[in-house]
Structure formats: structure tokens, C-alpha cells
Scaffold this motif. Structure first.
Motif, PDB file in Angstrom:
ATOM      1  N   GLN C 133     -46.608  -8.103  43.857  1.00 23.26           N
ATOM      2  CA  GLN C 133     -46.406  -8.148  42.406  1.00 23.26           C
ATOM      3  C   GLN C 133     -45.899  -9.496  41.928  1.00 23.26           C
ATOM      4  O   GLN C 133     -45.425  -9.625  40.807  1.00 23.26           O
ATOM      5  N   ARG C 134     -46.034 -10.505  42.774  1.00 23.67           N
ATOM      6  CA  ARG C 134     -45.750 -11.869  42.332  1.00 23.67           C
ATOM      7  C   ARG C 134     -47.057 -12.516  41.885  1.00 23.67           C
ATOM      8  O   ARG C 134     -47.519 -13.512  42.461  1.00 23.67           O
ATOM      9  N   PHE C 135     -47.660 -11.930  40.857  1.00 25.08           N
ATOM     10  CA  PHE C 135     -48.961 -12.385  40.379  1.00 25.08           C
ATOM     11  C   PHE C 135     -48.913 -13.845  39.946  1.00 25.08           C
ATOM     12  O   PHE C 135     -49.927 -14.532  39.932  1.00 25.08           O
ATOM     13  N   ASP C 136     -47.715 -14.302  39.594  1.00 25.44           N
ATOM     14  CA  ASP C 136     -47.586 -15.700  39.209  1.00 25.44           C
ATOM     15  C   ASP C 136     -47.761 -16.634  40.399  1.00 25.44           C
ATOM     16  O   ASP C 136     -47.953 -17.837  40.202  1.00 25.44           O
TER      17      ASP C 136
END
Lengths: 331, 331, 331, 331
Positions: C133-136
Motif C-alpha cells: 500500500q505504498r503506492f507512492d
């Protein structure tokens, strides 16, 4: 475009006022992947991945949020002179911007339009390398190019008349009230061959509601949300992802650290025919705003960016709209 | 799975009560593209595109909405006998369903579980052609297979204990209250190797909140919305599209003509390790429910499907939950 | 898994020999977006975005290309001892790798399997933060996790017998010759619940044909091609993008600077039933290899990575296959 | 468009000769999802999902394959007369097609252009319902609209001069030989605002190489392959999926039952500026044709559709090209 004073080609760029340049760059460049062409102490010049021009989006340090101006490119240098004479004749304020005042841009004409919106016209802009096929440099949701600006004005009919008659814009789709006779509530106007370069919406104005940037597909819209949320910026997601009935676009609306708004926008359609028959929507048709039925948040109707006076750079006091300011299903 | 009485493999199917079979078929087959294996006067048997079993979803004509039962497949026929003896010993009501009562299925065991949920176990199911590579027959958002069932129960801790200790489920992620000590608010439990076969949420229960069906990607979720809205069924879209923090799924929740609910669900992750360390979320972390920050509608918390008594088919009167029934940010 | 000596969970990692660590890291990290957990002078430890373990892919500096070993995770520490005793009893060479020799890993057992492939077993591996969930932070085509290893062996039937009988693997799909009786040409074997953890193909061996890494969707496969081509590495694209008939995967095969090969692999399917009926393909069915009809390049059949002896690290001289080494339609 | 005789708007439709109307309809409608507006004994009239005109693609029963004509829409009815006079003055054969000869179309002018290509001009075309937002009716890979036609001609420079000087087309990208001075090998020319309405390639001609149809994204291209292969029509997939360097399009080339060719085409870019600087490619740059490095099959260079004489409907005998007929890397 017979009868119009100049050949306007397309929306070229928009300049946003931001109170914190570094915060704005972190949002637009680091998270959303705009390409940075250059910057100086007061401005950051950005562009999309397919653009060959110096900038389509300028962040300018200012004491408060707002929109400085938006700019249309014209086909020839001398279109500028004709526009200036015609605006003067119509008592619209104008101002010449010298070449280089905006980095990369030749001389430009600023006009306060019939609704008070700060419009710039330019022809010359420095070419830069296009990143379209530099897929190794793509970041964020893949913003390809500027698409349109959406403005709130108190009198849409007057603004519509000005843009279509004076400046040669054509209408792709429009929204009417359910009154008899109906009254024009909003209009999507274009020079380039898709749904719009500028939308005019009934509302407190003159204000810029948002600038819309083109992304290649629906997944880009979802990726923007994922990236922002992962970076702790879920609060920037104001509305969407959703599908507009009007324009058919897959969209999301984002608010930057100054609450200026942009739209990421995909999948509208081609309009290559000058005799395109505009598509009519009722203001109270919920599918118009959100095809899937979601009700937009109130902030989306209430909040927009103040705009600058082209003469002294102060923010213009907006006026109330002539018609209801939102659909009946938004309470 | 040492110590458990039987080897449960996965969620196999769910049976929904619908008051109008043709309306339900129009929704699930014509719009959402479920594959129809067969039907008779009282039931329509459906499956997803990658499934090789006779059915994973049954629509059954009934005088009111609700969920008849959901079913887990077990590894061996005699697992059923062991389950029956153990449930009897624990005073759980059971009933044998004869082979063929559900078309295509061998004998099956129905149990009212510790929370009152109507659970079926089966081993034998008629094989059918898989449509996975019949891309020419794909319709709708491309539902691939059943994934999970999500249930509301008044006492999540008790239900959790039963599913993990008796039936060998493992926990992938869970939600706790912010009390000290924290109390278990919801748990995602799996037998197959992804996030869940069954989720247990604190709420008025026993009720089935939704069955989740697997779609291949985010675009499938968007396509479902487009198709429904185009067909005049935008009202079926209750929540989403969005991204869950918990499970990471890209989701949309839909309500059929009887207000039974399904989820279309994509992009969770593999859990192949029995020593997987469950992921903890606070009930009041907004990213848990919707990573992008959207607040779910009240209906999503309040409404769910009543379930049948396995003995007489009547709908069970649900009980209030032990804990708060929704996060603090949903008012 | 009754009757097998240990509970193997899944493929855990693979170690590639590379002659230039920086070039390899530029390829795998900078272009393909693998997450770098750590590195030392001789190794770079990589993982995919959804993985919680220290590494699933190791690049090790070596004087020539090749594959050092691939590793399966086992459910319990003492599975390792049982595997060691059983391999010894079967005259398979084994070697203990001390904890920490591979950074983050506990003690591990290496075995030269029945075909000469260098297999490692491990249980303990240091946990790391999951980037799911660290899409950045997502870069490249979004490699999520290791999926499988594909090996060429001279005698597929013998290798198949060993993996299924000794190590408890199940067959999802297989390829036979058109002889009467047919002979086993390739087999896709799994422990985790999708199509494979290891594929065994008839060919000059023992060699590792490729390691397959899971990507979330078809667009990831296309994006890998775009990124590589933009960076001047189009020569790395050996085969695809395409759709396999066998496994249904959307794939592309890439060759790194040492001509080691990986596959990016999306969209196969769930196999949660131990009584899954394997799917049969004829070696000469063109849809098996490429559903869309493309003929794989000769290099794909001819070239593969040599593997190490687990005892002295030298590369093992491969042997010719027992059957034809490619389909009749590849000339 | 100053100086040109008429305002051409865009490519409007193409008419293919097919020997078996039912087979062609099965291919284009049942598998590829073109919308059928109507049909009679000799013709099937098709359109894309976003189109509001009666047809953009006509299948006409004929004793052999080939292309009858392709048609540009003009801005005004009297453009047709001016075009007719000018063509006559230039000794180009012309013929009036009466209104309704093509169903839905007003009177039209057919011209054999400078290269012998059969070009039609029309203004009036019956409006039909747009399916853009009838997502419930979408089938196949979602063909949105006609985009371009690609033609082989023996003398590209002469054809280029005619299209740019006489008919007001602009060049977006072009291919030159590596000779000194370079010679024009191919040109992509547009009236609407994307890469092309017509491409002119050096080759045996006059022939139509393919008509290109716009699809919304890369997944549409992959879906076309999946659907065709599933239906036993993998042989229809001639080249791709791939990425063109020139135009940046994601493409696949398909051959129908008569070996007429179409391209499905996604993701090129906007050209709204009349002073767009054309992009130059060398004929021998492999990234031009296929950015990812794949070599097109010989058939793609050798085979194309014969075209009709506008006067008697016979197929025109093509002539050899003036330059090499393919890049040096295609042997």
C-alpha cells in the motif's frame, strides 16, 4: 471560424497561486508526476508527458491561493493585435505581457473577459523535449496534457455569447434549467477537437473551479487516488473517481495544499465536425454530473478559486449567480 | 490444520433468496455476466468464468429476500460425517441435504453455526466446462469466481473462536476497537490462500452482509458501474468504486432488486504461509474501510440480509451487536 | 500432503549469478522496479511490492551467468531435518547453509534434486515492511511477488515423479507428446494455490529456463516493454507480450544483461482443491504456448541458465533431453 | 486551410469488398463488436460506439476482396462542387454518387486521386444514436470510431504533395530513407487533430494497406486477441499487439476472412497546432515500426488490398514502388 477576430487553437496553460511553492511542487511533481521544465524563486513551470511546449501549468508563489490567469494559444502572432483592438473596442481591459515575463513565452495579451475571468493569449512558446515515449521517466498517474479550464460565472448566457460569437468557440454539451423557457446553466465550449477547452458554469464568479488535465485511461485516475492516500494525502481527493454523464469522462477532483482544485480527466470523445449538434442535459438529471449516481459533495459546488485582476493582480470580488447554484438533488 | 475435525477447502457457493427470479437473472446474468449453468422453476444456478463446478451462486425463488445458506467445500466425503458428529456434540443443529437437492451437488451437511449463520458443507459437485478461455463469451464485468462471504454477528469474538478452533480458519487481517483492552470488532478468515473465505463483522446478526465475487482487475469494477448505469440501474451501486485499506481490494458494492448485496472484488494478495502474522486495524482508522478516505453510506452499515434456519427455512430474528455497530466517523 | 516428508509451502526465492552487479541492479531495480531490501559487495537482495520477507530474488556477483539456486519455504523448522534425512537416504547430495549466509535467512538446506537442480529449503526469514500500500513508491511494471521457477530437465517423467511423490507437489496442467502412449513433455506443479511453483520442461538440463514474477495485470506487462524500450533496452524483450494457453497467463519474457531470463506473469487462476483435475495439452497445439498464435523465437527453446552444484558452486554440465526439445511448429 | 479548395474535416468511412457477407459480419460484428446500423442484400453498414453517423465502415458483397473506396467528410455541401471542378481541372477522374446510393448518405463525389486511390467526399450523412454511454451494449474490444486509412503508393512524394497542397492535409510524422538527400518513404497526414486521417507508405500501389479503428485503451487491443483466439480465429492476428514508435499507438493488425486488413489503434496524441513540427524517423530505425523491437512479418509488407476504379468498379492493377519496399531489418 469565419467572422471571429482571431484563430484561437486551444487552452495552453493555467497559472495557480500557491502560498508554499515547495509544498505545491511536492504535490504536483513528486506525487502527481507533472514534468518540471524549470523553476525560479517565484515560479515552477510544469508540463504533461505528451506536451512539447515549455509549460502548461505554472505554480506561482503568492500570499494567498487563487488563479492568476489561464491562456489560449492563437495561430498567428498578429492574432494578438487583433484581439487587443477588439477587446479595447468592447471596453474589456487588456494588458501586454512582455516576452519572457513568463519563461519561454513570447509577448502575450491579457484580457479580463466579459465575466471578469483573467484570460491570456499567446502565440510563441519555447519548444521542449516531449516525454511521450520516455516511459522510463513516467511517474504518478501519467498526466499527459492540459485539457480544459472550468469557470464559475454569475451569468452563463452572457459568457457563452462572448466566447461563441467573439472568440469562435463551439458548444459540445450544455446544461439547462427545467424552467420554461429553459435557461442556460452551463456550457462546455471547445476550440480543439474534444469536449472542451473551457466550461462555464453558473455560480459565484468570476472564479476558476478547476483546471482539467488529461490522463490516458481510467487506471490513471485510480492510481492518483492510491498514490495520494499512500502519501497521507487522501484529504486531497474531493470527488470521484467517477464517470461524468456529460462528457463521458472518467474523473477525479483533487485539491492541493491551497485548496486550488484540479481534475484528472480521461476518455471523452472526438468532435471533428463544426456542425456537431450539442448534447442537452437537464440540471436536475443526476446522470449528468455522475453517471453512476453519486452525489457530489457540497464543497464541489461551493468552493472555487478567486481570480486576479489582469491590471493590478489583486483578487476580484466575486458576485452571486443569476440562477440556482446547484442541482436540486444536492442539498 | 492439525486438530481440526475436517479439511475445509474454500467457500464454494452461496444461495440468495429472490422474490422475482427473472428480475434477478436479468441483473446477474444479463448485466453482470454470470454464467448460467442451468435453471428450474425455483432456482437459477450460476458460476463465474474460471469456475469448473456446477454453481457458485444460486438464486432461489422465495417470498422474501435473504440468504438461504453459504457453503464450504471439504476435501473428502467423510469430512462431512466428522463435521456432523462434532456439531451434534456441540449442540449445533444439523441437517443432511440429499444429493441432487441442489442440482449437481452430492449429499451435503447444513449446520447453524455458533452465531446462527446457515452453513453448508459439501464435497461432491458436478464438473462443468470452464469458460476461462472462452473470451468470446465474456460479458459484463467478467466475474471470475466466488471469493468470500461477509457476515454480521452480535459476538465476533465467539464466532472467531469457533471458526478458527473448530473449523481451522486462519486470520489474515482484523479490526479492533480502541478500548483497553481492545475488543475484536471484525476478522477476515481464510482457508484458501487469499485474504478471506469469510469475514465476521460486529453488527445486528446473524445476517449476511454480502457475498464477494472476484473480478480480474480494477477496470472490471468500473465496467460494472458503467453497465448498470447505462441500463438504468445506477441505484444498484451502493458504495464504491473504492480501495479498501483492509485487504487492499478494489471494490464496488451492488444491491440487487431484492436489496441483497454483492461485492465485486479485485486485487487482494496471496497468503501461502500458515504462520502469516495478521494485520491489525483500528475500527476508527478511516483508511481501513476506504483507503481513499470516502465515508461509506449508512445503508452499508445498517442493512444486511436475514438468513434462514437450516431446519425449517424460516428467517432468523437477528440480535443486536455487543459493540458499537460502526466506526466513529460514520454518523 | 499425507505421506510427504515435509510441508513445502511455496517458492520463496531464486538467486541469479550476474557478472556486473551494478548493471543488474540498474535493470531490475531502476527499470523493473524491484524493491531493494539491502546489498553488500557481493549481493543485492530484492523483493516484490506485496512481499513481507527479506528477499525473493538475489543477484549475486559471479564470474559467469547462471542460477545459483531456488528455494522453497517449509512450514516448520524441523521439516528441514526430515528433508535432509530423506534426501540422504535417496542419495541426493545435501548441504546445510548456516543462518545469515543469505542475509535475513535462518539455516537452510540445499539439495541437488533428482534432475540435478539446486534446490534450497528454508523456514526462517526476516520480516520486512510490505510495500503493497505504498503506492507512492511503486515503480516500473509493479512486480508484486515471485511466482514460479521454470526448469529444463532431460527426463521430465522422473523429475515429475520426484516432485509429486517425495515433495508433495500437485499437477495443474501438463503437456504430452502425440506418441502412443503419450510421453510427459512438461508439467506445471504447485504447492501454493495457483498454477505453479515449479514447471518442468523437457530440454537440455538441468537448467533454469526462467523465474516468473507476478504482476497485477496485463497493463503491467505492456508497461515493462515500454519502459525497457524507452531506456534503450528493447533487446531485453525476448518473447511477448502474449497470452499462454497453458496457465492462461498474460506474459512477457525478458533477458537481463547476462542473458538470464525472467517472466512477468499475470492473470492465471486459483486452484484451491487438492482433487483438481490436471489440464492436458498436446505439445503440438500452438494455442498451448501462445494462445494468440505467435511462434516463440528459437532462443526461447534453446537458451537457458546453467545451474550450480550445491556442493562446490561450479556450473553443472547439462545433458540432452530424452524427447524432442520443441514443438513441431517451431523450426 | 487557406488556399485549399475545400474544408475536409476527417476520414468518414471506408468500404471493404468481401466475398461472404455473413462471414464478414460474424467477424466484425459478432467478434469485434462493431455496431450494425443496417444491412441489405449487398451491404452491411457498421459504426463504432462513439459515432453519431450512419456508418463508418461498409462491408459490400463482391466477387473478390479489396477496397471499394474511402471517404472524407467535408464541412459544407458546396465543398463537393469545388472539389469536383478542381479535380476535373487537374485531369483526375470524378463521379457523382447520388444520395442514398450509400444508405444514409447524401450526394457524394468520388475521385481517383493522384496515386489512383478511390477517394469519396461527402457532407450529408444521416444521424443515428450514439452508443457511447450504452455500456450495456458494448461487445468485443470496444471499437469507438474510424481513425485512419493507410495506403501504399508507388510515389509517396507525389501523393504527399497532392494531399498537402490540394487538400490541405498536415504532416504529423514521416519516414525518410537514409539516402543523401533523403527521400520521403512514408507520411502520416491529418485533418482532424490526431496523428492521421491517411498514411501514405511507399509500396506496390495504389493499394489500401489497412483501415485503422480507434479503441479506448491497450486492454482493448489485448481483448481483441483473446476473443479472436477463443473463437478459433487466431489466424486473423497478423502483427502485434505492439507499440508503434511512430504515432506511439498501441496496435494490433487483423485480417478478415478475405484477408482485408484492419488495425485496432489506441493511445496516440493530440495535435491542435497548425504549426506542429513533423517528427522525422529513419526507415531503418527499428523503433519506428515497433518500439519494443519486434520485426513485422513479411506479409505485413507484402500484402495489401487492391482498390476499385471509381468509374467502372474494376480493380486497379498496382505498380511497383519507386523506393525499397521495406526496412533493411525485414528480410
Amino acid at each position: 471560424m469565419t467572422g471571429t477576430v482571431a484563430q484561437i487553437l486551444r487552452l495552453g496553460h493555467v497559472e495557480y497561486r500557491v502560498t508554499d511553492l515547495e509544498r505545491a511542487r511536492a504535490f504536483y511533481v513528486d506525487l502527481l508526476g507533472f514534468v518540471e521544465t524549470s523553476h525560479d524563486r517565484g515560479r515552477v513551470y510544469l508540463r504533461g508527458l505528451e506536451e512539447r511546449e515549455h509549460h502548461s501549468f505554472v505554480l506561482r508563489k503568492a500570499p494567498s491561493a487563487g488563479v492568476s490567469h489561464f491562456a489560449f494559444r492563437v495561430a498567428r502572432e498578429d492574432d494578438l493585435d487583433r484581439l487587443q483592438r477588439r477587446c479595447e473596442a468592447a471596453d474589456r481591459p487588456t494588458r501586454w505581457v512582455v516576452g519572457g515575463e513568463e519563461e519561454g513565452q513570447g509577448r502575450a495579451l491579457r484580457v479580463q473577459d466579459a465575466s471578469g475571468l483573467p484570460v491570456e493569449f499567446y502565440h510563441e512558446m519555447a519548444p521542449v523535449d516531449r516525454h511521450l515515449q520516455r516511459f522510463d521517466l513516467y511517474r504518478g498517474p501519467h498526466v499527459m496534457r492540459i485539457d480544459h479550464v472550468n469557470c464559475q460565472v454569475p451569468d452563463v448566457q452572457a459568457a457563452y455569447d462572448w466566447y461563441t460569437r467573439e472568440w469562435g468557440f463551439s458548444c459540445s454539451e450544455y446544461t439547462e434549467t427545467d424552467d420554461r423557457p429553459p435557461r442556460l446553466w452551463a456550457a462546455w465550449l471547445h476550440r480543439k477537437q474534444n469536449v472542451h477547452d473551457i466550461a462555464l458554469m453558473n455560480g459565484i464568479g468570476p472564479r476558476v473551479h478547476h483546471a482539467g488535465f488529461w490522463v490516458p485511461d481510467a487506471l490513471a485516475v485510480l492510481r492518483a487516488c492510491d498514490i495520494l492516500a499512500a502519501a497521507g494525502e487522501a484529504g486531497a481527493i474531493e470527488r470521484g473517481p467517477g464517470r461524468h454523464g456529460l462528457s463521458n469522462a472518467l474523473f477525479v477532483y483533487l485539491r492541493d495544499g491551497d485548496r486550488n482544485r484540479i481534475e484528472l480527466y480521461a476518455s471523452d470523445y472526438l468532435i471533428a465536425d463544426p456542425d456537431w449538434k450539442p448534447i442537452r442535459w437537464s440540471i436536475n438529471d443526476p446522470r449528468r454530473a455522475t453517471f453512476w449516481g453519486h452525489v457530489p459533495p457540497k464543497s464541489w459546488f461551493e468552493e472555487a478559486s478567486l481570480v486576479e485582476s489582469i491590471t493590478d493582480g489583486t483578487l476580484i470580488e466575486p458576485q452571486p449567480p443569476q440562477l440556482q447554484d446547484r442541482p436540486s438533488f444536492v442539498t
